[in-house]
Scaffold this motif. Structure first.
Motif, PDB file in Angstrom:
ATOM      1  N   ASN A   1       3.548  -2.514   3.009  1.00 47.93           N
ATOM      2  CA  ASN A   1       3.170  -2.543   4.424  1.00 47.93           C
ATOM      3  C   ASN A   1       2.899  -1.144   4.972  1.00 47.93           C
ATOM      4  OD1 ASN A   1       2.762  -3.969   6.940  1.00 47.93           O
ATOM      5  ND2 ASN A   1       4.698  -3.038   7.602  1.00 47.93           N
ATOM      6  N   GLN A   2       3.392  -0.125   4.301  1.00 49.73           N
ATOM      7  CA  GLN A   2       3.212   1.253   4.760  1.00 49.73           C
ATOM      8  C   GLN A   2       1.958   1.907   4.177  1.00 49.73           C
ATOM      9  OE1 GLN A   2       6.984   2.785   3.509  1.00 49.73           O
ATOM     10  NE2 GLN A   2       8.092   1.783   5.173  1.00 49.73           N
ATOM     11  N   LYS A   3       1.253   1.187   3.340  1.00 52.02           N
ATOM     12  CA  LYS A   3       0.035   1.732   2.730  1.00 52.02           C
ATOM     13  C   LYS A   3      -1.143   1.597   3.697  1.00 52.02           C
ATOM     14  CE  LYS A   3       1.258   1.183  -2.073  1.00 52.02           C
ATOM     15  NZ  LYS A   3       1.491   2.579  -2.285  1.00 52.02           N
ATOM     16  N   PRO A   4      -2.163   2.423   3.522  1.00 52.39           N
ATOM     17  CA  PRO A   4      -3.347   2.323   4.398  1.00 52.39           C
ATOM     18  C   PRO A   4      -4.212   1.121   4.010  1.00 52.39           C
ATOM     19  CG  PRO A   4      -3.648   4.035   2.739  1.00 52.39           C
ATOM     20  CD  PRO A   4      -2.246   3.542   2.581  1.00 52.39           C
ATOM     21  N   SER A   5      -5.059   0.700   4.960  1.00 55.59           N
ATOM     22  CA  SER A   5      -6.022  -0.375   4.692  1.00 55.59           C
ATOM     23  C   SER A   5      -7.096   0.162   3.760  1.00 55.59           C
ATOM     24  CB  SER A   5      -6.679  -0.829   5.999  1.00 55.59           C
ATOM     25  OG  SER A   5      -5.783  -1.592   6.745  1.00 55.59           O
ATOM     26  N   ARG A  27      -3.279  -2.078   1.773  1.00 57.89           N
ATOM     27  CA  ARG A  27      -2.165  -2.795   2.396  1.00 57.89           C
ATOM     28  C   ARG A  27      -2.410  -4.296   2.364  1.00 57.89           C
ATOM     29  NH1 ARG A  27      -1.418  -5.068   7.202  1.00 57.89           N
ATOM     30  NH2 ARG A  27       0.652  -5.114   8.088  1.00 57.89           N
ATOM     31  N   GLU A  28      -3.548  -4.737   2.835  1.00 55.97           N
ATOM     32  CA  GLU A  28      -3.845  -6.172   2.933  1.00 55.97           C
ATOM     33  C   GLU A  28      -3.946  -6.818   1.549  1.00 55.97           C
ATOM     34  OE1 GLU A  28      -4.740  -4.232   6.672  1.00 55.97           O
ATOM     35  OE2 GLU A  28      -5.486  -3.775   4.667  1.00 55.97           O
ATOM     36  N   ILE A  29      -4.568  -6.112   0.629  1.00 55.51           N
ATOM     37  CA  ILE A  29      -4.741  -6.660  -0.719  1.00 55.51           C
ATOM     38  C   ILE A  29      -3.390  -6.822  -1.406  1.00 55.51           C
ATOM     39  CG2 ILE A  29      -5.677  -6.181  -3.019  1.00 55.51           C
ATOM     40  CD1 ILE A  29      -8.014  -4.717  -1.506  1.00 55.51           C
ATOM     41  N   ILE A  30      -2.580  -5.776  -1.348  1.00 52.94           N
ATOM     42  CA  ILE A  30      -1.273  -5.804  -2.024  1.00 52.94           C
ATOM     43  C   ILE A  30      -0.342  -6.811  -1.352  1.00 52.94           C
ATOM     44  CG2 ILE A  30       0.769  -4.441  -2.619  1.00 52.94           C
ATOM     45  CD1 ILE A  30      -1.136  -2.000  -2.806  1.00 52.94           C
ATOM     46  N   LEU A  31      -0.306  -6.815  -0.009  1.00 54.39           N
ATOM     47  CA  LEU A  31       0.556  -7.766   0.690  1.00 54.39           C
ATOM     48  C   LEU A  31       0.180  -9.203   0.361  1.00 54.39           C
ATOM     49  CD1 LEU A  31       1.173  -6.250   4.239  1.00 54.39           C
ATOM     50  CD2 LEU A  31       2.836  -6.624   2.413  1.00 54.39           C
ATOM     51  N   SER A  32      -1.112  -9.463   0.282  1.00 58.41           N
ATOM     52  CA  SER A  32      -1.571 -10.815  -0.045  1.00 58.41           C
ATOM     53  C   SER A  32      -1.058 -11.235  -1.423  1.00 58.41           C
ATOM     54  CB  SER A  32      -3.100 -10.863  -0.003  1.00 58.41           C
ATOM     55  OG  SER A  32      -3.556 -12.105  -0.441  1.00 58.41           O
TER      56      SER A  32
END
Length: 184
Positions: A36-40, A43-48
């Motif tokens: 969640n602390q990574k940039p877009s 962030r969205e790819i990894i969280l998914s």
């Protein structure tokens, strides 16, 4: 006696897979929080991906294992003569107390799982690393109780794991400091 041994084997198999699920789900919580602390768009790819992994682990392995471990334990304790004899022993009462605490831990993990699935980040990754030790302490207590069959001797094993956990935490803090110094 043969039925009891089959039930005991199935119970142990599902206890093991339940703990595997609990240990791994909390690790996935750590990774989700850090992702969640990574940039877009990372962030969205990894969280998914972590959401999918967590969902599958939680609902395909962890919950079924918890239910089946409890089902076979119930069957073993209440419908076999040896199980009914164990229920008269004080150490078994203490063990069942730890099983109750384990279910509370499991339910709290479920709450955290739901929050992270909805991208609500209430805890730090360090908090989750410490939270993961809860299942370890319960596991040690239950194993020592079952092996020693004494309601008091398990305390030595639990004190040992708590001391070991403290050493791990100190090692973690030491490693974190070294990593921070190497970055700068």
């Amino acid at each position: 006696m043969e039925l009891y041994n089959y039930l005991k084997s199935l119970h142990l198999i599902f206890v093991i897979t339940w703990f595997v699920g609990l240990f791994n789900i909390v690790r996935l919580f750590v990774y989700q929080i850090e992702a969640n602390q990574k940039p877009s768009p990372d962030r969205e790819i990894i969280l998914s991906q972590f959401k999918i992994m967590s969902y599958r682990l939680w609902y395909i392995i962890t919950w079924p294992s918890a239910i089946l471990a409890s089902f076979f334990a119930y069957w073993m304790l209440f419908f076999t003569p040896l199980g009914q004899a164990w229920l008269q022993m004080p150490w078994m009462h203490v063990k069942l107390g730890f099983v109750f605490v384990l279910y509370l831990y499991h339910l709290k993990c479920h709450q955290i799982f739901k929050q992270l699935q909805n991208e609500k980040f209430k805890y730090s990754s360090n908090y989750m690393r410490l939270w993961n030790e809860g299942a370890t302490i319960i596991l040690f207590a239950v194993v020592f109780l079952v092996v020693l069959k004494n309601e008091f001797n398990w305390i030595y094993g639990v004190v040992g794991i708590i001391l070991f956990s403290i050493l791990l935490m100190l090692g973690f803090k030491f490693y974190k400091r070294i990593r921070a110094k190497n970055k700068s």
